[in-house]
Design an enzyme around this catalytic site. Structure first.
Site, short mmCIF file in Angstrom:
data_model
loop_
_atom_site.label_atom_id
_atom_site.label_comp_id
_atom_site.label_asym_id
_atom_site.label_seq_id
_atom_site.Cartn_x
_atom_site.Cartn_y
_atom_site.Cartn_z
N ASP A 19 -6.35 -0.63 3.27
CA ASP A 19 -6.37 0.07 2.04
C ASP A 19 -5.54 1.45 2.21
O ASP A 19 -5.94 2.27 2.87
CB ASP A 19 -7.69 0.17 1.75
CG ASP A 19 -7.77 0.67 0.10
OD1 ASP A 19 -6.80 0.90 -0.79
OD2 ASP A 19 -8.85 0.75 -0.47
N ASP A 113 -1.41 -1.11 -3.02
CA ASP A 113 -2.11 -0.34 -2.21
C ASP A 113 -3.14 -1.09 -1.20
O ASP A 113 -3.48 -0.44 -0.16
CB ASP A 113 -2.59 1.00 -2.42
CG ASP A 113 -3.60 0.81 -3.40
OD1 ASP A 113 -3.80 -0.42 -4.17
OD2 ASP A 113 -4.30 1.90 -3.92
N GLU A 114 -3.20 -2.21 -1.27
CA GLU A 114 -4.18 -2.99 -0.36
C GLU A 114 -4.00 -4.66 -0.36
O GLU A 114 -3.18 -5.15 -1.31
CB GLU A 114 -5.66 -2.67 -0.84
CG GLU A 114 -6.01 -3.42 -2.32
CD GLU A 114 -7.44 -3.12 -2.70
OE1 GLU A 114 -8.12 -3.48 -1.83
OE2 GLU A 114 -7.76 -2.99 -3.96
#
Length: 363
Positions: A19, A113-114
């Site tokens: 993350d 983003d993850e």
């Protein structure tokens, strides 16, 4: 099969959840030295805007994603507001993905983003999943000048919890023998799908932690919680067999816009045509077709309305997509004087990769 039996028979996996830390805001701070160390809010300023991301300096003032921008400005008058640049964020996300791919093909992105990574077997020959996670985080730091937090665990459920444990710029590992003890004191709200209302409902019944669930037999859970009991029983014990799914099929492509001022339905046409253009371009990034057109509206009173149609022949252009969306105006069913604050257009019900496309991509 009983959950515990299934757990004992399932092969041991090594899952990493990565993350990126305050991703959008961190990219802005990386690319603009004047923003470093300052409270940065990624959002358009305005009465209708919401926060896309907040730097950790801004989070100290209570600013969070999805918060109205005007509230963020009240919480921190000195915050620097930066309009989002999703083209740049997507480019950085692809660079992060390239680093992941050096280690494994089993990558399941959740957002820009993850992502989950299955590193049970990894390309680099590193002996442990922890070493893989350390290497990935270091490569992100060295090559992209950004930080990422990671969680390492035997399954996706635990890995996601672990990645949040030492944020920002942290690494947390849950070994198989640590699972039961680690979960025991965690709030029941950490189970995916247990929102605030469900958590309050469970708390009222004396179930506040994972340990409270662990102490109950399956038969008692079934009597008290019905069909939700199996999920409670399994996840409270750290049992999650869901695989890391690479190239997950998108269920919907959509875009929406909040208006500066509330407008009647007929005045949304310009926005809908612009949104249809965005959706059309996004949907043709892959070869699959969609079967359903979706129109989303939100009234000035914040009531959300969704209308959809599955036509015999799908639109073959962005203009035709907009026409299809606006044809659903008659189905909104509200007075002509009703004002709206938001409109959205979407395509859903996508075909699987094995099916031929319903309509071809255009130049």
């Amino acid at each position: 099969m009983h959950p515990e039996a299934a757990n004992s028979e399932a092969p041991l996996r090594k899952i990493v959840h990565v993350d990126m830390d305050a991703f959008y805001a961190s990219v802005e701070q990386r690319d603009n030295a004047a923003l470093r160390g300052r409270p940065v809010v990624v959002a358009w300023k305005g009465l209708r805007s919401v926060v896309c991301a907040a730097s950790y300096e801004a989070r100290r003032f209570g600013i969070r994603s999805a918060m109205p921008a005007v509230r963020a400005e009240r919480l921190c008058p000195d915050a620097v507001f930066v309009p989002p640049d999703f083209t740049r964020y997507k480019a950085v996300s692809l660079a992060v993905r390239e680093i992941f791919a050096r280690h494994t093909d089993a990558i399941e992105p959740l957002s820009l983003d993850e992502a989950y990574l299955d590193v049970t077997e990894n390309r680099t020959g590193l002996p442990t999943a922890t070493r893989v996670a350390m290497c990935i985080r270091q490569q992100i730091q060295d090559e992209l000048n950004l930080t990422a937090s990671a969680g390492v665990a035997p399954n996706k459920f635990l890995a996601k919890i672990a990645s949040d444990w030492r944020k920002p710029n942290g690494l947390f590992v849950i070994q198989p023998h640590q699972v039961h003890g680690f979960l025991r004191d965690l709030p029941i709200g950490r189970i995916p799908g247990v929102g605030k209302v469900t958590e309050q409902h469970l708390n009222a019944r004396g179930v506040k932690t994972m340990g409270d669930v662990q102490a109950l037999e399956m038969t008692e859970l079934e009597a008290r919680f019905g069909r939700f009991s199996m999920r409670l029983y399994a996840l409270a014990r750290g049992i999650d067999h869901s695989p890391v799914v690479a190239n997950r099929v998108r269920k919907q492509v959509s875009a929406e816009d909040t208006f500066p001022e509330d407008v009647p339905l007929y005045e949304t046409e310009h926005a809908i045509r612009r949104l249809a253009e965005k959706v059309w371009k996004a949907s043709h990034a892959n070869a699959r077709g969609a079967r359903t057109v979706v129109l989303k509206l939100k009234t000035k009173e914040f009531t959300s309305l969704t209308r959809s149609v599955t036509p015999a022949e799908m639109p073959r252009s962005a203009e035709a997509l907009a026409d299809c969306a606006m044809a659903m105006f008659d189905r909104v069913g509200l007075e002509p004087t009703q004002l709206f604050r938001l409109a959205g257009v979407g395509l859903s019900n996508f075909q699987s990769d094995e099916e031929p496309p319903l309509f071809p991509a255009t130049e």
